[in-house]
Write a protein that holds these residues in place. Structure first.
Motif, PDB file in Angstrom:
ATOM      1  N   LEU A   1       0.855  -1.196   0.000  1.00 46.84           N
ATOM      2  CA  LEU A   1       0.000   0.000   0.000  1.00 46.84           C
ATOM      3  C   LEU A   1       0.888   1.243   0.000  1.00 46.84           C
ATOM      4  CD1 LEU A   1      -2.918   1.266   0.287  1.00 46.84           C
ATOM      5  CD2 LEU A   1      -2.330   1.561   2.698  1.00 46.84           C
ATOM      6  N   HIS A   2       0.723   2.094  -1.029  1.00 41.83           N
ATOM      7  CA  HIS A   2       1.382   3.409  -1.050  1.00 41.83           C
ATOM      8  C   HIS A   2       0.350   4.415  -0.553  1.00 41.83           C
ATOM      9  CE1 HIS A   2       2.662   7.279  -2.746  1.00 41.83           C
ATOM     10  NE2 HIS A   2       3.886   6.773  -2.894  1.00 41.83           N
ATOM     11  N   SER A   3       0.562   4.911   0.659  1.00 41.25           N
ATOM     12  CA  SER A   3      -0.411   5.832   1.270  1.00 41.25           C
ATOM     13  C   SER A   3       0.356   7.047   1.779  1.00 41.25           C
ATOM     14  CB  SER A   3      -1.138   5.096   2.409  1.00 41.25           C
ATOM     15  OG  SER A   3      -2.164   5.892   2.936  1.00 41.25           O
ATOM     16  N   ILE A   4       0.961   7.751   0.844  1.00 42.89           N
ATOM     17  CA  ILE A   4       1.916   8.821   1.168  1.00 42.89           C
ATOM     18  C   ILE A   4       1.539  10.089   0.415  1.00 42.89           C
ATOM     19  CG2 ILE A   4       4.340   9.518   1.015  1.00 42.89           C
ATOM     20  CD1 ILE A   4       5.057   6.502   1.034  1.00 42.89           C
ATOM     21  N   GLY A   5       1.341  11.155   1.144  1.00 40.62           N
ATOM     22  CA  GLY A   5       1.021  12.422   0.483  1.00 40.62           C
ATOM     23  C   GLY A   5       1.481  13.588   1.331  1.00 40.62           C
ATOM     24  N   MET A   6       2.123  14.563   0.694  1.00 40.34           N
ATOM     25  CA  MET A   6       2.568  15.751   1.420  1.00 40.34           C
ATOM     26  C   MET A   6       2.874  16.866   0.437  1.00 40.34           C
ATOM     27  SD  MET A   6       5.175  17.800   2.624  1.00 40.34           S
ATOM     28  CE  MET A   6       6.541  17.105   1.709  1.00 40.34           C
ATOM     29  N   SER A   7       2.273  18.042   0.649  1.00 40.58           N
ATOM     30  CA  SER A   7       2.592  19.209  -0.164  1.00 40.58           C
ATOM     31  C   SER A   7       2.995  20.348   0.762  1.00 40.58           C
ATOM     32  CB  SER A   7       1.375  19.637  -0.997  1.00 40.58           C
ATOM     33  OG  SER A   7       1.488  20.998  -1.353  1.00 40.58           O
ATOM     34  N   VAL A   8       4.224  20.839   0.582  1.00 43.21           N
ATOM     35  CA  VAL A   8       4.672  21.966   1.416  1.00 43.21           C
ATOM     36  C   VAL A   8       3.886  23.212   1.032  1.00 43.21           C
ATOM     37  CG1 VAL A   8       6.670  23.233   2.284  1.00 43.21           C
ATOM     38  CG2 VAL A   8       6.978  20.916   1.424  1.00 43.21           C
ATOM     39  N   ASN A   9       3.540  23.337  -0.270  1.00 43.48           N
ATOM     40  CA  ASN A   9       2.757  24.512  -0.692  1.00 43.48           C
ATOM     41  C   ASN A   9       1.404  24.550   0.038  1.00 43.48           C
ATOM     42  OD1 ASN A   9       4.276  26.086  -2.638  1.00 43.48           O
ATOM     43  ND2 ASN A   9       4.262  24.264  -3.923  1.00 43.48           N
ATOM     44  N   ILE A  10       0.766  23.375   0.187  1.00 46.37           N
ATOM     45  CA  ILE A  10      -0.509  23.338   0.924  1.00 46.37           C
ATOM     46  C   ILE A  10      -0.266  23.652   2.394  1.00 46.37           C
ATOM     47  CG2 ILE A  10      -2.356  21.805   1.777  1.00 46.37           C
ATOM     48  CD1 ILE A  10      -2.503  20.514  -0.944  1.00 46.37           C
ATOM     49  N   ARG A  11       0.755  23.004   2.964  1.00 47.20           N
ATOM     50  CA  ARG A  11       1.054  23.236   4.391  1.00 47.20           C
ATOM     51  C   ARG A  11       1.271  24.696   4.692  1.00 47.20           C
ATOM     52  NH1 ARG A  11       5.371  18.844   6.670  1.00 47.20           N
ATOM     53  NH2 ARG A  11       4.022  17.048   6.594  1.00 47.20           N
ATOM     54  N   LYS A  12       1.944  25.393   3.737  1.00 49.98           N
ATOM     55  CA  LYS A  12       2.272  26.804   3.970  1.00 49.98           C
ATOM     56  C   LYS A  12       1.207  27.733   3.408  1.00 49.98           C
ATOM     57  CE  LYS A  12       7.287  26.328   4.332  1.00 49.98           C
ATOM     58  NZ  LYS A  12       7.527  26.730   5.713  1.00 49.98           N
ATOM     59  N   ASN A  13       0.088  27.121   2.972  1.00 52.08           N
ATOM     60  CA  ASN A  13      -1.044  27.939   2.516  1.00 52.08           C
ATOM     61  C   ASN A  13      -0.714  28.815   1.312  1.00 52.08           C
ATOM     62  OD1 ASN A  13      -3.678  28.481   2.778  1.00 52.08           O
ATOM     63  ND2 ASN A  13      -3.508  29.484   4.787  1.00 52.08           N
ATOM     64  N   ILE A  14       0.133  28.312   0.416  1.00 56.83           N
ATOM     65  CA  ILE A  14       0.546  29.073  -0.775  1.00 56.83           C
ATOM     66  C   ILE A  14      -0.407  28.726  -1.916  1.00 56.83           C
ATOM     67  CG2 ILE A  14       2.410  29.406  -2.458  1.00 56.83           C
ATOM     68  CD1 ILE A  14       4.384  28.633  -0.170  1.00 56.83           C
ATOM     69  N   SER A  15      -0.918  29.740  -2.605  1.00 60.27           N
ATOM     70  CA  SER A  15      -1.903  29.471  -3.659  1.00 60.27           C
ATOM     71  C   SER A  15      -1.228  28.805  -4.859  1.00 60.27           C
ATOM     72  CB  SER A  15      -2.572  30.775  -4.110  1.00 60.27           C
ATOM     73  OG  SER A  15      -1.656  31.521  -4.882  1.00 60.27           O
ATOM     74  N   TYR A  16      -2.052  28.181  -5.717  1.00 60.84           N
ATOM     75  CA  TYR A  16      -1.512  27.423  -6.857  1.00 60.84           C
ATOM     76  C   TYR A  16      -0.647  28.300  -7.763  1.00 60.84           C
ATOM     77  CZ  TYR A  16      -1.333  24.440 -10.985  1.00 60.84           C
ATOM     78  OH  TYR A  16      -0.905  23.687 -12.042  1.00 60.84           O
ATOM     79  N   GLU A  17      -1.145  29.518  -8.089  1.00 62.90           N
ATOM     80  CA  GLU A  17      -0.396  30.380  -9.028  1.00 62.90           C
ATOM     81  C   GLU A  17       0.936  30.820  -8.444  1.00 62.90           C
ATOM     82  OE1 GLU A  17      -3.596  30.840  -7.815  1.00 62.90           O
ATOM     83  OE2 GLU A  17      -4.312  32.638  -8.798  1.00 62.90           O
ATOM     84  N   ASP A  18       0.999  30.900  -7.104  1.00 61.72           N
ATOM     85  CA  ASP A  18       2.231  31.371  -6.465  1.00 61.72           C
ATOM     86  C   ASP A  18       3.105  30.218  -5.982  1.00 61.72           C
ATOM     87  OD1 ASP A  18       1.477  34.005  -6.809  1.00 61.72           O
ATOM     88  OD2 ASP A  18       0.320  34.039  -4.943  1.00 61.72           O
ATOM     89  N   SER A  19       2.826  29.004  -6.461  1.00 56.82           N
ATOM     90  CA  SER A  19       3.560  27.825  -5.983  1.00 56.82           C
ATOM     91  C   SER A  19       5.061  28.089  -5.894  1.00 56.82           C
ATOM     92  CB  SER A  19       3.357  26.651  -6.949  1.00 56.82           C
ATOM     93  OG  SER A  19       2.054  26.156  -6.881  1.00 56.82           O
ATOM     94  N   ASN A  20       5.635  27.680  -4.779  1.00 50.71           N
ATOM     95  CA  ASN A  20       7.085  27.697  -4.647  1.00 50.71           C
ATOM     96  C   ASN A  20       7.607  26.425  -5.331  1.00 50.71           C
ATOM     97  OD1 ASN A  20       9.502  26.508  -3.307  1.00 50.71           O
ATOM     98  ND2 ASN A  20       9.509  28.465  -2.221  1.00 50.71           N
ATOM     99  N   TYR A  21       8.556  26.572  -6.276  1.00 54.66           N
ATOM    100  CA  TYR A  21       8.941  25.415  -7.092  1.00 54.66           C
ATOM    101  C   TYR A  21       9.792  24.396  -6.349  1.00 54.66           C
ATOM    102  CZ  TYR A  21       6.673  28.052 -10.697  1.00 54.66           C
ATOM    103  OH  TYR A  21       5.716  28.745 -11.407  1.00 54.66           O
ATOM    104  N   ASP A  22      10.538  24.858  -5.337  1.00 51.36           N
ATOM    105  CA  ASP A  22      11.278  23.866  -4.532  1.00 51.36           C
ATOM    106  C   ASP A  22      10.281  23.005  -3.769  1.00 51.36           C
ATOM    107  OD1 ASP A  22      13.749  24.722  -5.366  1.00 51.36           O
ATOM    108  OD2 ASP A  22      13.900  26.251  -3.787  1.00 51.36           O
TER     109      ASP A  22
END
Ligand SMILES: NC(=O)c1ccc[n+]([C@@H]2O[C@H](COP(=O)([O-])OP(=O)(O)OC[C@H]3O[C@@H](n4cnc5c(N)ncnc54)[C@H](O)[C@@H]3O)[C@@H](O)[C@H]2O)c1
Length: 297
Positions: free
Chosen positions: A118-139
């Protein structure tokens, strides 16, 4: 959970899922008797992976639990390991060396090749830091891709090189419908889930052809877990999806039941699919419940 104060009442009502009948216990059928599995991503009792581990154990499987070393310190994985008689083997899913150790050691402790993952792994730093899609930090975007999508490729590549998965083995990765349709709050994870689903198809071809290993993604309803609740506006969206779906949102427990069927021999010819497990949400345009909320007769 005991509701000793207002905070506990709030927490318990947050995790209360309207469509999960706590008295419903799916019968165990020994569907996974004699099978060996690796389950990633069980952080706490709300994690979807936690429920999958419990169900797989109930269905007769031997399992190894794994998570990123840092999550081991925060999570309650030891409680689950005791309950499911599982060994814990830490591994950062982005690290090839640690994944190699995971698949090698898992075969040693369980005494043979692996039957399901089972692959049950998900994490987005952009979501965690509340950064909008257009302003996504690329790192952060690249980090999200590595952790949440490329990790599936890395796991499969390591497993195939080690020939660690039995013929007719089954790999399931969890995904979300934002891979097909836009949900603005899901930001970069939408693109990342699309990549995850694509990897399942592409690798599913090669692994199926060479070793008859099948790979599918399960597209799960919004579910109240640590990862889910980290998404801004998740609570409102959870209610919306519940009102759209004729069966209501699928709970983590129901998702675990579905994963068990996919690990079992009853689904041997299913591979390279993205399978919606969402109470009918993805096929419903609008529901009468939502129409009446909008004041439409
Ligand atoms: N909760 C939802 O609404 C929902 C809906 C559809 C799909 N999903 C997917 O289900 C999966 C499980 O999420 P969940 O909701 O149970 O939340 P969760 O927070 O309980 O699980 C996410 C897990 O990923 C692990 N993880 C993060 N980085 C890692 C790394 N580098 N190496 C290894 N493990 C790492 C975390 O430690 C955690 O255990 C995710 O792929 C998620 O996107 C969740």
């Amino acid at each position: 959970m005991k509701e000793c104060c207002i905070t506990c009442i709030k927490i318990s009502s947050y995790f209360w899922q309207p469509n999960y009948d706590p008295n419903f216990i799916a019968m165990a059928y020994n569907l996974l008797k004699g099978k060996r599995g690796i389950i990633t991503g069980a952080l706490d009792e709300h994690s979807i992976a936690w429920k999958v581990a419990e169900k797989a154990f109930e269905e007769g499987a031997s399992i190894v639990l794994t998570n990123a070393p840092i999550a081991m310190r925060m999570g309650q994985i030891k409680i689950l390991a005791e309950k499911t008689k599982a060994e814990i083997i830490p591994a950062d899913a982005t690290n090839i060396e640690e994944l190699t150790t995971l698949f090698t050691k898992s075969q040693e402790v369980m005494g043979g090749k692996i039957d399901f993952v089972l692959h049950s792994i998900g994490m987005s730093v952009n979501i965690r830091k509340n950064i909008s899609y257009e302003d996504s930090n690329y790192d952060y975007f690249l980090k999200g891709i590595d952790v949440s999508a490329l990790s599936l490729h890395k796991m499969l590549s390591v497993a195939k090189k080690l020939d660690a998965i039995n013929e007719w083995g089954s790999v399931v990765a969890l995904t979300y419908a934002a891979a097909q349709r836009t949900y603005p709050f899901y930001t970069d994870m939408a693109d990342i889930k699309a990549m995850l689903e694509s990897i399942a198809r592409s690798f599913g071809y090669h692994y199926g052809l060479d070793k008859k290993v099948r790979i599918n993604t399960v597209s799960q309803s919004p579910t109240k877990t640590t990862a889910g609740s980290g998404i801004k506006g998740f609570g409102d969206f959870y209610d919306f999806a519940n009102a759209i779906s004729p069966l209501g949102n699928a709970s983590a427990e129901a998702c675990a039941d579905y994963c068990v069927t996919l690990f079992s021999d009853l689904t041997r010819m299913v591979t390279m699919q993205n399978l919606f497990h969402d109470g009918g949400y993805s096929s419903t345009g609008i529901s009468t419940e939502v129409m009446s909320k909008l004041g439409v007769e």
